[in-house]
Design an enzyme around this catalytic site. Structure first.
Site, PDB file in Angstrom:
ATOM      1  N   LYS A 137      11.715  10.824  32.677  1.00  0.00           N
ATOM      2  CA  LYS A 137      12.653  10.301  31.682  1.00  0.00           C
ATOM      3  C   LYS A 137      13.854  11.231  31.572  1.00  0.00           C
ATOM      4  O   LYS A 137      13.696  12.457  31.585  1.00  0.00           O
ATOM      5  CB  LYS A 137      11.932  10.174  30.336  1.00  0.00           C
ATOM      6  CG  LYS A 137      12.708   9.442  29.258  1.00  0.00           C
ATOM      7  CD  LYS A 137      11.853   9.276  27.995  1.00  0.00           C
ATOM      8  CE  LYS A 137      12.596   8.583  26.876  1.00  0.00           C
ATOM      9  NZ  LYS A 137      11.782   8.446  25.639  1.00  0.00           N
ATOM     10  N   SER A 149      11.555   3.847  23.624  1.00  0.00           N
ATOM     11  CA  SER A 149      12.719   4.203  24.395  1.00  0.00           C
ATOM     12  C   SER A 149      12.430   4.592  25.853  1.00  0.00           C
ATOM     13  O   SER A 149      13.376   4.656  26.641  1.00  0.00           O
ATOM     14  CB  SER A 149      13.431   5.368  23.708  1.00  0.00           C
ATOM     15  OG  SER A 149      12.637   6.533  23.751  1.00  0.00           O
ATOM     16  N   SER A 197       7.677   5.531  21.558  1.00  0.00           N
ATOM     17  CA  SER A 197       8.514   5.368  22.749  1.00  0.00           C
ATOM     18  C   SER A 197       7.791   5.417  24.093  1.00  0.00           C
ATOM     19  O   SER A 197       8.385   5.089  25.116  1.00  0.00           O
ATOM     20  CB  SER A 197       9.639   6.404  22.753  1.00  0.00           C
ATOM     21  OG  SER A 197      10.620   6.031  21.816  1.00  0.00           O
TER      22      SER A 197
END
Lengths: 112, 478
Positions: free
Chosen positions: B79, B154, B178
């Site tokens: 990420k 997210s 997330s």
């Protein structure tokens, strides 16, 4: 220990829904943001809806509850203060938007 | 079946037996990226050249018979809020669009030391702030199951990449759901470990008392494999725990006979899509038929979780994001502001996206004089009550099962203009971050062709039970 006024009940629903555009602009300035008037209006609408939802917390009786700032038992962690090699200055400075020699460069702060 | 669709566990065995090379696996992943990335848009940065070098290095190790770990030679995506040395790390924000970290986050260092092949950096909601991966400077990621729909957020880039076979493993972060929400929406497995289990050093902070790094993969076993690699105390993160990590992979096959699973009634009330509810019900029945003991329990303060979470998270965010000032790194507005304050304001106004500004301002508001007691302090008190609910319930049960999301994956654009509706998507996930307990999303089938995730919640530092139940379910159901 927390300090809490005994008679404290929080703002009423009506009160918090009266967050004004001027207040939004004030918050923006505290956060070092600049808003167009049209943006401030949109944020004002969002904040009123969101803060209205947050109001549900006022139902909770928390008179005897200690606030929790962290899930872990918070205690300071110490280490020896020993000199260590610093990171590569050039690699760090190459990320800077503006520099002069080995310094970060910013707009003038002091007059004269 | 293409190599890129296989699990890390399976590929690891094939690599050990020299049936396949890491280069072949890595090339298979990049072929899939070439096919699907145009639609899915899961990556911000791809690191093909470095990846192939790392793959060749892994292959030479396998050739000499000294492979170093179960993830040696396995492709992994990271990420883009985790720092990677010499690889651009943007947080999907304009304000960091050209930031090149000079160091690796501890988790990145760990996966590299264990010989994984880093294939790129994945898309996210800017700074982790969002539930749909639509708030990104590069544009939204799409759900591989149905590109009209969001992948959840997210960590939407990481989840979509795993689901599409654009990677085998992925690292994500979870501040209020997330990892679990995108895992649920993309139909994969994802675990948020206990707060403190994984070092946050090098994670660009959103809300420090809630942020935790975790694993996304297509199977529970693969999550366990990756978790084994990333856990552990780190002197560079003083909140990382010294609790010893068990072998998460070894505990998987212990079965679920006699395990006591709680169903918190507050998680199955109005607001939950009835089809999602049915799907979770079926999964619970299957666990019951296979020997689990199902108990109804209560988490009485569940309804206060969203308010509590968004008050604390935005307050911490307003402080954490104060560092982005256009001086040391990242973007600086090139207008000719004549003073420092003007430069700060223009840089931050231009550099942050709409949702990030919304959260910074909310946080600033709830911390400001006159509102601190009413909002922030109240939220900290509510947090203590929410945590106590979990402590009490865990005296009775070994783990809990709930839905991950109240609804199935929604369409792009459906909730983006109504922030409160978007926040409410996190209703079942935020309590875990507030309480620090571990949780995992495991796919439990589909509704209208769209994946449904079941959330398994464990006691602090008991990821073993969470993984064990998830693994057992996966093997009963599929």
């Amino acid at each position: 220990m927390k300090s809490k006024r005994k008679d404290y009940r929080g703002p009423s629903l009506k009160e918090s829904q009266r967050i004004t555009e001027k207040e939004v602009q004030h918050i923006a300035r505290l956060a070092r943001l600049r808003l167009e008037d049209s943006e401030a209006l949109l944020y004002q609408k969002d904040f009123n809806a969101i803060l209205g939802h947050f109001e549900t917390l006022q139902e909770l009786d928390t008179e005897k509850v200690e606030p929790m700032s962290h899930i872990l038992e918070t205690k300071n962690v110490w280490r020896e203060d020993e000199p260590d090699k610093s990171k590569n200055t050039e690699a760090l400075l190459s990320n800077a938007p503006d520099r002069k020699i080995d310094y970060f460069k910013v707009p003038k702060i002091l007059e004269g | 079946m293409e190599l890129c669709d296989r699990s890390a566990a399976e590929l690891g065995q094939m690599l050990s037996k020299r049936e396949v090379s890491s280069r072949e696996i890595t090339e298979s992943v990049f072929r899939r990226i070439d096919e699907r990335e145009k639609t899915i848009h899961a990556f911000i940065t791809e690191t093909r050249e470095e990846a192939l070098n790392q793959a060749d290095l892994a292959d030479s190790r396998f050739g000499k018979g000294n492979a170093i770990s179960p993830i040696n030679g396995i492709p992994i995506a990271i990420k883009d809020n985790l720092c990677t040395q010499n690889i651009k790390t943007t947080c999907a924000s304009k304000i960091l669009n050209n930031y090149i970290p000079t160091y690796d986050a501890t988790v990145v260092k760990k996966v590299l030391e264990e010989g994984a092949v880093v294939i790129g950096k994945t898309n996210l909601d800017e700074f982790g702030m969002g539930s749909s991966t639509e708030n990104s400077i590069i544009g939204p990621t799409r759900n591989p199951v149905d590109p009209e729909r969001v992948p959840g957020g997210s960590s939407g880039g990481s989840a979509a990449a795993v689901a599409a076979g654009e990677t085998i493993l992925a690292l994500g972060t979870d501040t209020g759901g997330s990892i679990r929400l995108p895992s649920s929406y993309c139909g994969i497995a994802g675990i948020k470990p206990t707060y403190g289990r994984v070092s946050r050093y090098g994670l660009i902070a959103y809300a420090s008392s809630l942020d935790q790094i975790g694993a996304l993969a297509r199977t529970v076993e693969d999550c366990a494999i990756l978790l084994n690699c990333i856990c552990g105390h780190d002197r560079l993160d003083t909140t990382s725990s010294t609790v010893k990590r068990p072998d998460f992979r070894r505990c998987l096959k212990n079965g679920i006979k006699g395990i006591k699973i709680g169903l918190p009634r507050e998680y199955f009330v109005e607001g939950l899509d009835f089809q999602v509810k049915d799907q979770i019900g079926k999964a619970v029945n299957l666990l019951k038929e296979n020997g689990a003991d199902i108990v109804n329990i209560s988490l009485p303060h569940a309804r206060y979780a969203i308010s509590t979470y968004y008050l604390i998270a935005t307050a911490e965010a307003s402080s954490n994001l104060a560092r982005f000032d256009g001086v040391k790194y990242g973007f600086r507005s090139n207008s000719d502001a004549s003073d420092l304050l003007g430069m700060y304001e223009e840089t931050r106004s231009d550099g942050f996206g709409k949702e990030v500004k919304r959260r910074i301002m909310l946080g600033t508001y709830v911390l400001s004089a006159g509102y601190y007691d009413a909002f922030y302090l109240k939220a900290q008190e509510a947090r203590a009550l929410i945590k106590k609910d979990f402590d009490t319930a865990f005296e009775e049960v070994d783990c809990m099962i709930t839905p991950v999301s109240p609804c199935i994956p929604f369409k792009l654009g459906e909730k983006i203009s109504d922030p409160l509706q978007m926040y409410l998507v996190d209703v079942y996930t935020v309590s875990l971050n507030l309480s620090g307990v571990p949780g995992m999303s495991v796919n439990c089938g589909k509704v209208d062709g769209l994946p449904v995730g079941m959330q398994i919640i464990g006691r602090p530092f008991d990821e073993e039970t969470v993984l064990r139940v998830g693994y057992a379910y996966e093997h009963m159901a599929y």
